[in-house]
Scaffold this motif. Structure first.
Motif, PDB file in Angstrom:
ATOM      1  N   ARG A  77      38.845 -11.191 -40.544  1.00 44.61           N
ATOM      2  CA  ARG A  77      38.693  -9.741 -40.517  1.00 44.61           C
ATOM      3  C   ARG A  77      39.039  -9.200 -39.125  1.00 44.61           C
TER       4      ARG A  77
ATOM      5  N   VAL B 202      37.526  -2.994 -37.097  1.00 42.61           N
ATOM      6  CA  VAL B 202      37.127  -3.621 -38.352  1.00 42.61           C
ATOM      7  C   VAL B 202      36.456  -2.602 -39.264  1.00 42.61           C
ATOM      8  N   SER B 203      35.625  -1.750 -38.685  1.00 44.38           N
ATOM      9  CA  SER B 203      34.898  -0.764 -39.489  1.00 44.38           C
ATOM     10  C   SER B 203      35.815   0.272 -40.125  1.00 44.38           C
TER      11      SER B 203
ATOM     12  N   SER C 173      30.469  -2.959 -42.952  1.00 42.42           N
ATOM     13  CA  SER C 173      29.783  -2.718 -41.686  1.00 42.42           C
ATOM     14  C   SER C 173      28.504  -1.922 -41.904  1.00 42.42           C
TER      15      SER C 173
ATOM     16  N   THR D 292      28.500 -11.353 -38.945  1.00 38.44           N
ATOM     17  CA  THR D 292      29.550 -10.402 -39.288  1.00 38.44           C
ATOM     18  C   THR D 292      29.453  -9.140 -38.432  1.00 38.44           C
TER      19      THR D 292
ATOM     20  N   GLY E 209      32.219  -8.206 -35.645  1.00 38.92           N
ATOM     21  CA  GLY E 209      32.916  -6.968 -35.956  1.00 38.92           C
ATOM     22  C   GLY E 209      32.886  -5.986 -34.799  1.00 38.92           C
TER      23      GLY E 209
END
Length: 255
Positions: A45, A56-57, A64, A123, A127
């Motif tokens: 990711r 990423v978000s 997220s 994660t 992230g």
């Protein structure tokens, strides 16, 4: 269908095949991310978001929002909008610089997080690192105690990989890391870790971590105390490049 991923592919000229090659997965896997809304592994990711010049978000926002702890969300928003971050750590490396293996060890080995929750926390942590890879990243300055780079978190190979990753990150002009040598006696850092964030509109916020959850600080007196602590820890630390040399030296000792 992941429309955000589809748009990002189109905007950058990437295809499922080219993104797959960049990230190191099979094109069918990227196809499933796109059409079946599958959620990639954290490291994939991060790599995909970097290749597409996104956070990423931006591409997987629901993930997220679903996985970050409620109490952490106010700071995560402050961190995302910051133009500068000043970070002190006395026990572990800053989360924004942690490798996956190191982060997994930090989260899992202490036994404070239920095994089923580790992946969720991992994660979120990985992230967040996308902010340092943006086109307009914040100026990131970290000070760590020398004990941090000598503590065998996750084992020797994990430590070597982690320290080499930090040294490599320090090549970037917006990332600076300083080490407080073990010869320093009592200093403000012994009172615990903290982060200070400056925003575009000149607001300043602080973050204090503890065993249960973090605390966001905005009171002027609290911020003044944190700034004084920062001046102390920064003043006791080695220069950036002296610190990088020490980090590289210690990394080789973990071979």
């Amino acid at each position: 269908m992941n429309d955000a991923l589809r748009v990002a592919l189109s905007d950058t000229g990437h295809t499922t095949e080219s993104l797959a090659e960049t990230v190191g997965v099979d094109p069918k896997t990227v196809g499933r991310w796109l059409t079946e809304d599958r959620i990639p592994h954290p490291r994939h990711r991060l790599a995909a978001a970097e290749a597409l010049h996104k956070d990423v978000s931006d591409i997987w926002p629901d993930t997220s929002r679903r996985r970050d702890p409620i109490w952490f969300r106010p700071w995560q928003e402050i961190e995302r909008e910051a133009v500068s971050l000043r970070w002190f750590e006395s026990t572990v490396l800053p989360g924004l610089l942690q490798t996956e293996a190191y982060a997994r060890a930090v989260l899992g080995d202490a036994g404070l997080i239920p095994r089923g929750e580790i992946e969720r926390h991992l994660t979120v942590r990985l992230g967040r690192q996308g902010i340092l890879k943006r086109d307009d990243p914040p100026q990131f300055t970290a000070v760590v105690d020398e004990a941090v780079i000598r503590r065998p978190v996750g084992g020797r190979s994990t430590m070597r990989e982690q320290l080499l990753a930090v040294a490599s990150a320090c090549v970037e002009p917006h990332i600076r890391v300083h080490v407080v040598p073990s010869t320093v006696g009592a200093y403000a850092g012994l009172n615990g870790p903290f982060v200070i964030a400056h925003s575009h509109d000149h607001r300043v916020a602080g973050y204090l971590d503890n065993q249960l959850q973090g605390q966001v600080a905005s009171d002027p007196e609290d911020i003044a105390a944190m700034m004084a602590a920062w001046e102390n820890v920064r003043g006791e630390a080695l220069s950036h490049w002296q610190s990088v040399e020490l980090i590289q030296e210690v990394a080789e000792s973990w071979s």
